[in-house]
Structures are given as structure tokens and as C-alpha cells.
Design a protein around this motif. Structure first.
Motif, PDB file in Angstrom:
ATOM      1  N   VAL A  17     -32.482 -42.836 -18.867  1.00  0.00           N
ATOM      2  CA  VAL A  17     -33.691 -42.177 -19.362  1.00  0.00           C
ATOM      3  C   VAL A  17     -34.614 -43.186 -20.036  1.00  0.00           C
ATOM      4  N   MET A  18     -34.033 -44.024 -20.901  1.00  0.00           N
ATOM      5  CA  MET A  18     -34.843 -44.844 -21.783  1.00  0.00           C
ATOM      6  C   MET A  18     -35.362 -46.106 -21.125  1.00  0.00           C
ATOM      7  N   PHE A  21     -36.232 -44.723 -16.494  1.00  0.00           N
ATOM      8  CA  PHE A  21     -37.062 -43.537 -16.269  1.00  0.00           C
ATOM      9  C   PHE A  21     -36.523 -42.632 -15.190  1.00  0.00           C
ATOM     10  N   LEU A  22     -35.244 -42.354 -15.204  1.00  0.00           N
ATOM     11  CA  LEU A  22     -34.706 -41.369 -14.269  1.00  0.00           C
ATOM     12  C   LEU A  22     -34.240 -40.162 -15.067  1.00  0.00           C
ATOM     13  N   GLY A  23     -34.522 -38.975 -14.538  1.00  0.00           N
ATOM     14  CA  GLY A  23     -34.088 -37.756 -15.229  1.00  0.00           C
ATOM     15  C   GLY A  23     -34.944 -37.409 -16.427  1.00  0.00           C
ATOM     16  N   ILE A  24     -36.259 -37.739 -16.342  1.00  0.00           N
ATOM     17  CA  ILE A  24     -37.137 -37.430 -17.463  1.00  0.00           C
ATOM     18  C   ILE A  24     -37.416 -35.926 -17.554  1.00  0.00           C
ATOM     19  N   CYS A  25     -37.511 -35.248 -16.389  1.00  0.00           N
ATOM     20  CA  CYS A  25     -37.853 -33.814 -16.423  1.00  0.00           C
ATOM     21  C   CYS A  25     -36.839 -33.015 -17.244  1.00  0.00           C
ATOM     22  N   PHE A  27     -34.827 -34.219 -19.350  1.00  0.00           N
ATOM     23  CA  PHE A  27     -34.836 -34.836 -20.671  1.00  0.00           C
ATOM     24  C   PHE A  27     -35.887 -34.168 -21.568  1.00  0.00           C
ATOM     25  N   LEU A  28     -37.071 -33.902 -20.981  1.00  0.00           N
ATOM     26  CA  LEU A  28     -38.105 -33.218 -21.770  1.00  0.00           C
ATOM     27  C   LEU A  28     -37.884 -31.710 -21.772  1.00  0.00           C
ATOM     28  N   ASN A 111     -32.773 -33.194 -10.179  1.00  0.00           N
ATOM     29  CA  ASN A 111     -32.724 -34.207 -11.232  1.00  0.00           C
ATOM     30  C   ASN A 111     -32.665 -35.565 -10.546  1.00  0.00           C
ATOM     31  N   CYS A 112     -33.700 -36.386 -10.762  1.00  0.00           N
ATOM     32  CA  CYS A 112     -33.743 -37.606  -9.967  1.00  0.00           C
ATOM     33  C   CYS A 112     -32.664 -38.593 -10.384  1.00  0.00           C
ATOM     34  N   LEU A 172     -43.162 -36.969 -26.329  1.00  0.00           N
ATOM     35  CA  LEU A 172     -43.226 -38.221 -25.579  1.00  0.00           C
ATOM     36  C   LEU A 172     -43.321 -39.409 -26.519  1.00  0.00           C
ATOM     37  N   ALA A 175     -40.053 -40.055 -27.965  1.00  0.00           N
ATOM     38  CA  ALA A 175     -39.206 -40.706 -26.955  1.00  0.00           C
ATOM     39  C   ALA A 175     -39.554 -42.189 -26.842  1.00  0.00           C
TER      40      ALA A 175
END
Lengths: 189, 204
Positions: A17-18, A21-25, A27-28, A111-112, A172, A175
Motif C-alpha cells: 500500500v505504502m 500503491f497496490l490495493g489502495i481502493c 485501503f481507503l 483488489n489490485c 489521503l 496516508a
């Protein structure tokens, strides 16, 4: 030794995530409360470990048949059916667990992080054990970021945020600050 | 004609995928380190969006309701494979810098959301217009984020040096935290502007 390095890299240094940038959807989306974050983390970890295992064999098959260009289609089909399968099995075996995880399972297909880890495993040329370890560790990294962030967001709920920043914008920015903290791990790899 | 136009405008403004719906956030944050990447990613997504909407719309009477999501995903996967192969063949440099995020267009939630919300219920022309509007809305939004990050982080604008010796680029803006920060601030700005416009319209 190599496996330890993969784990540290996937959980901390290249946290999905950090830093990737995978699985941001999700995550938010599901970080508003701690208990939903825990449910989602458990479901994702389970699916990512399984997906790493299955896509390894699917990729072997694709390479053997020389149809690697179908990788995206094949992987997403495997992941979608895997999620469906997990849901059906869970419903039969443990209805309580299914109830607590149930709503998150269908979301995991898109989920990417799941398709992402499958692609990364192939690109890095990981073997079977390395793929599964990488998948599990990446999922733990996702869970770590999600659960930490859920804690932050619960605090944000009770603080005075300027009107324009309320909701997603402040999330955001929070994050972003967390990502700065994760940058501190960069030297470990 | 008017209907098509308003479908496009809807995607650009009122239902802008990036700034209003906050969908497709992964590529939004990941590829916006340079303006050209933003343009490339945006156009790739637009292509997939227009054609997947078209095909979902054409096939909507044949797709059974219960298995519609896997069907959508298959259609989307086919088009993102096409994009992936074309980029590799014709613009290898862009393909290299977008990397893993091109195959990941499949799981971009904007595309699935438009297939489900619009294309499955409307005719092919409206669906294509909606895809075009949303795609361009996404392209403009991520290009904007990319421009801000590139100017602040690398001191360049589409690759041209713009610092003029006045400021030193802040590398953090093109690293992971900068993505979150710039997106958050632009989201707040867009929300405020839209709210002001709505208020003005309501007053009139």
C-alpha cells in the motif's frame, strides 16, 4: 536467507500500500473502523496466499503451451474463481467466519494487490515456495498498513478538520504522512 | 446528440472518476510521477473503457444477471491485454515506465463500475459516450496530478526544465508520500470549487 529477505522486503520496504500503491481502493474504503479492517485483512491474506500458489501453476501451464500473452485473462479468471470457491467453502465449513468475512470476499476480486502479487511473482521469476512466501508477506504488509491506518482514521473522526479537507482528502494526507514513515524502512532491503 | 454530449460531460465533471467518485486510485497514485505517464495511462484506460462499455452494452441481453461480473471482467481483460501488447510493441518506453499497472487495468474499478452502472443498462452509443467521458475525465485528472508532482518533484514540465534556478525540486513529491499528499490536496480543491459552483447555481 533469501526467504527472510523477501518477507522483509514485501512487508516493510516495498509495502504494497505504502510504496507500491497496490490495493489502495480497499485501503481507503474499509479503513473507517478497526473491526472491518481486521476482517478485510484476514480475507485478503487468505486469498493472496492461495492466489500465489495457484497462479504459479497456471503460469507454468501457460509457458508450456506458449500462450503467455493470455496471462492477464488467465490470472484474473483464476482469482475470480478462487474467491468464489473460498466463499462457498467458508459458507459450508465455518458459517460464523463467513459471516464476518462475507461482505469483503467479493470485493477482493477487484483488489489490485491480488493480481499485482501474481504478476510480481512471475516478473521476479520466483519459484513455488518464494511465490507463496511473497504472496503471504505482501498480504501481511497490506494488513499492517490497513490496520494502522484504521487506527489513525478513528482518531481523525473526532478531530476538528477544516471543512474542505473532511472525508477522503484528509485521509489521503494522513496516508501520505504514514508513507513518509514507511520510507524509513528503505535502507533495510 | 444532446444526450451523448451530456453523458460525456457527466464523466468529465459531475462524476469525474478521480475527483468525485475516488475510483481507480491505484494507478492514479502510482503512475503520476511524470506528466507523460499520466497521459499514457489515462489514454490506455480510456481505450479499454470505451470498448468494454461498447461490448458489454451490445451483449447485455445475452449476459445472464447472476454471472455478469465474471463476464464483464473477461471482456475488460481482453481489451487490457490488447492495450498491453500494443504499448509493448509501439511505445516500449511508456510500457516500461507504467510497468505492472498496464495489466492491472483489468482490476481498475472505474471500468467495472461503468460496465455495471451504465453499459449493462443502456444502448451502445450512450455507453461509449459515457466511457469516453469518464476516460477523459480520468486522463485529465491524473495528468493534472502528474504535472503538479513532476513540477514540484523533478522540476520539469512534460520533461522540460522549469526550475529556472529559482527552486530546488523536492524529491519526496515524486516518491510515494507525495502521491498521497498531492492527490489529497487536489481532491479538496476540486470539492471546494464544485461546492461553490453548486451554491452559485442554487442561488440563481
Amino acid at each position: 536467507m533469501n526467504l527472510v529477505l523477501i518477507i522483509i522486503s514485501a512487508v516493510l520496504v516495498n509495502n504494497f500500500v505504502m510504496s507500491r500503491f497496490l490495493g489502495i481502493c480497499p485501503f481507503l474504503g474499509v479503513s473507517k473502523r478497526l473491526d472491518t479492517a481486521l476482517g478485510m485483512s484476514a480475507a485478503v491474506t487468505f486469498v493472496m496466499a492461495l492466489a500465489s500458489l495457484f497462479t504459479y501453476f497456471v503460469n507454468l501451464l501457460l509457458v508450456r503451451l506458449e500462450i503467455e500473452y493470455l496471462r492477464t485473462i488467465a490470472f484474473i479468471l483464476v482469482i475470480a474463481s478462487l474467491v468464489q470457491l473460498v466463499e462457498i467453502v467458508l459458507q459450508k465449513v465455518s458459517p460464523t467466519l463467513h459471516k464476518s468475512m462475507g461482505v469483503y470476499l467479493p470485493l477482493i476480486t477487484t483488489n489490485c494487490a491480488v493480481l499485482g502479487v501474481a504478476n510480481i511473482n512471475v516478473n521476479e521469476g520466483y519459484g513455488l515456495l518464494e511465490s507463496v512466501v511473497n504472496g503471504t508477506a505482501a498480504a501481511i504488509g497490506f494488513a499492517l498498513a490497513l490496520i494502522l491506518f484504521a487506527g489513525v482514521r478513528e482518531r481523525l473522526e473526532n478531530s476538528a478538520v477544516p471543512k474542505a479537507l473532511r472525508g477522503t482528502p484528509i485521509a489521503l494526507i494522513a496516508a501520505g504522512l504514514m508513507a513518509i514513515a514507511f520510507m524509513g524502512f528503505a535502507g533495510l532491503g | 446528440m444532446n444526450k451523448l454530449f451530456s453523458a460525456i460531460k457527466n464523466g468529465l465533471l459531475d462524476e469525474n472518476p478521480t475527483f468525485r467518485l475516488v475510483l481507480g486510485t491505484c494507478p492514479t497514485l502510482a503512475v503520476t510521477t511524470a506528466a507523460w505517464n499520466g497521459v499514457g495511462m489515462g489514454l490506455a484506460v480510456t481505450f479499454v473503457l470505451v470498448f468494454s462499455n461498447l461490448f458489454v452494452s451490445l451483449l447485455r441481453r445475452f449476459i445472464p444477471h447472476r454471472v455478469r461480473i465474471p463476464c464483464f471482467i473477461l471482456i475488460i481483460a481482453a481489451f487490457s491485454t490488447i492495450v498491453d501488447l500494443c504499448l509493448q510493441a509501439f511505445v516500449p518506453a511508456l510500457s516500461e515506465s507504467l510497468g505492472i499497472f498496464i495489466p492491472l487495468i483489468v482490476v481498475n474499478c472505474i471500468i467495472l463500475a461503468r460496465a455495471e452502472a451504465v453499459a449493462y443498462q443502456h444502448g451502445p452509443l450512450i455507453s461509449m459516450a459515457d466511457g469516453l467521458g469518464c476516460g477523459l475525465g480520468f486522463t485529465i485528472a491524473i495528468t493534472l496530478i502528474a504535472i503538479v508532482r513532476e513540477v514540484l518533484g523533478s522540476g520539469t514540465f512534460f520533461g522540460l526544465d522549469v526550475t529556472g534556478g529559482v527552486y530546488v525540486p523536492m524529491a519526496i513529491m515524486v516518491k510515494a508520500p507525495g502521491g498521497f499528499l498531492v492527490y489529497g490536496l487536489l481532491l479538496a480543491a476540486f470539492g471546494t470549487l464544485l461546492a461553490a459552483r453548486r451554491k452559485k447555481e442554487a442561488d440563481e
